[in-house]
Design an enzyme around this catalytic site. Structure first.
Site, PDB file in Angstrom:
ATOM      1  N   ASP A 168       0.821  -1.221   0.000  1.00 15.52           N
ATOM      2  CA  ASP A 168       0.000   0.000   0.000  1.00 15.52           C
ATOM      3  C   ASP A 168       0.852   1.268   0.000  1.00 15.52           C
ATOM      4  OD1 ASP A 168      -1.960  -1.889   0.236  1.00 15.52           O
ATOM      5  OD2 ASP A 168      -2.673  -1.270   2.205  1.00 15.52           O
TER       6      ASP A 168
ATOM      7  N   ASP B  89      -0.301  -4.340  -3.854  1.00 15.14           N
ATOM      8  CA  ASP B  89      -1.296  -3.262  -4.016  1.00 15.14           C
ATOM      9  C   ASP B  89      -0.665  -1.890  -3.802  1.00 15.14           C
ATOM     10  OD1 ASP B  89      -3.111  -5.374  -4.257  1.00 15.14           O
ATOM     11  OD2 ASP B  89      -3.607  -5.334  -2.132  1.00 15.14           O
TER      12      ASP B  89
ATOM     13  N   ARG C 255      -5.046  -5.945  -9.596  1.00 14.16           N
ATOM     14  CA  ARG C 255      -6.232  -6.713  -9.234  1.00 14.16           C
ATOM     15  C   ARG C 255      -7.359  -5.727  -8.935  1.00 14.16           C
ATOM     16  NH1 ARG C 255      -4.744  -9.776  -3.518  1.00 14.16           N
ATOM     17  NH2 ARG C 255      -3.849  -8.028  -2.360  1.00 14.16           N
TER      18      ARG C 255
END
Length: 348
Positions: A170, A191, A253
């Site tokens: 993140d 991510d 994703r």
């Protein structure tokens, strides 16, 4: 990263609590684009203040003149927050290898960021923002991986030039609003570019570091974009640039049922996992995704093993919607910001 509905609730609350309405930032001289106020930050004793947060705190709220905060070279261990009412800030570092802001927050996504920006009309140049948690100097990570955000951006009309964003999971929370990144470096493994922003990443270097993850994690994810509906304007567009790194990495994703990520003319090193994309929480929504690879090149650009929903090409008419002027800059805000004119120098 937290569940999507929690993140969207956080975004809604920030919108509800933030300052609404368009802000037009002024110069002392509109003709010469002279900035009226400058605050200096550093540790030499010659600057006005010693912390970046102290400089932000000193600015009057809801002003409509550009204020430059010039930060001298150095390591700044602090959490930096630009609240919604502190608009029209030009945060000018001394170069991304010289002005480094770092912290190791890692409890949860919405509190861990080293740098939070909630205001609109913010321009940033020449910084490294780093979350130092879960970043081993050598070898693989030993221990629990947690959310550890380096930068969280909630404000509309925010731009970054020549900056570095460094983390593992993140790294860059591109939360909401229109954002522009030019010639930036973004590093992470899981991510690490995520959120519901409406953003263009131009000629950026992405370092995908899935090779540093523990063995039980088989692949990393570069993006997790959270577009919610067909009318949601958000999406990530990567134009040019390069993706390199280590290990196996998905390009993205789906973090929303209409997730939208486009790589246009990007060079992929041989670190892209052949399927390329993952439906994650939305396996029944694959027909709604706009996951596209357009005129990409390099050893990782072979699309023969990609998931069936990936768009390997988009027509010229479709791609024109994602030009800088139409996708994020229809009102011309970028050229009005001080960093736009000379993005590769330390002084505008």
């Amino acid at each position: 990263m937290q569940q999507p509905w929690i993140i969207f609730l956080i975004i809604w609350l920030n919108l509800y609590l933030g300052v609404s309405g368009a802000v037009e930032c002024k110069y002392e001289s509109e003709e010469s684009k002279t900035i009226k106020y400058t605050i200096t930050v550093g540790r030499s004793g010659k600057e006005q203040l010693k912390t970046i947060q102290g400089a932000i705190d000193s600015i009057l709220p809801n002003k409509d003149y550009w204020t430059r905060i010039h930060v001298s070279p150095g390591l700044y261990m602090e959490k930096v927050i630009i609240p919604p009412e502190k608009t029209c800030i030009y945060l000018e570092g001394s170069g991304r290898h010289d002005t480094i802001v770092y912290y190791n927050g890692h409890e949860q996504t919405n509190t861990s960021a080293t740098f939070f920006s909630y205001a609109e009309n913010i321009a940033v140049k020449g910084f490294t923002f780093q979350n130092s948690y879960n970043r081993p100097l050598t070898g693989k990570i030993d221990g629990e991986i947690k959310q550890a955000v380096a930068v969280a951006i909630f404000g509309d009309k925010t731009s970054f030039y020549g900056c570095r964003f460094v983390g593992l999971q993140d790294t860059l929370w591109d939360a909401q609003g229109r954002h522009y990144f030019r010639s930036c470096y973004i590093e992470g493994a899981i991510d690490f570019i995520f959120g519901n922003g409406q953003s263009i990443y131009e000629n950026c270097k992405i370092n995908a570091t899935a090779g540093s993850l523990p063995p039980y994690i088989q692949a990393g994810y570069i993006t997790a974009q959270g577009r919610l509906s067909p009318t949601d304007p958000s999406g990530f567009v990567f134009r040019g640039g390069i993706v390199s790194g280590s290990g196996k990495n998905y390009l993205g994703r789906a973090y929303g049922p209409y997730s939208r990520v486009i790589f246009d003319g990007t060079t992929f090193a041989a670190v892209i996992f052949p399927p390329g994309w993952n439906a994650w929480y939305y396996p029944e929504q694959q027909g709604n995704f706009v996951h596209a690879e357009v005129y990409c090149k390099g050893p990782g650009s072979n699309t023969s093993g990609r998931v069936p929903w990936v768009k390997k090409q988009l027509g010229q008419r479709e791609m024109s919607k994602f030009s800088r002027s139409l996708f994020i800059d229809h009102d011309g805000w970028l050229a009005k910001q001080p960093a736009w004119r000379h993005p590769h120098t330390n002084q505008p």
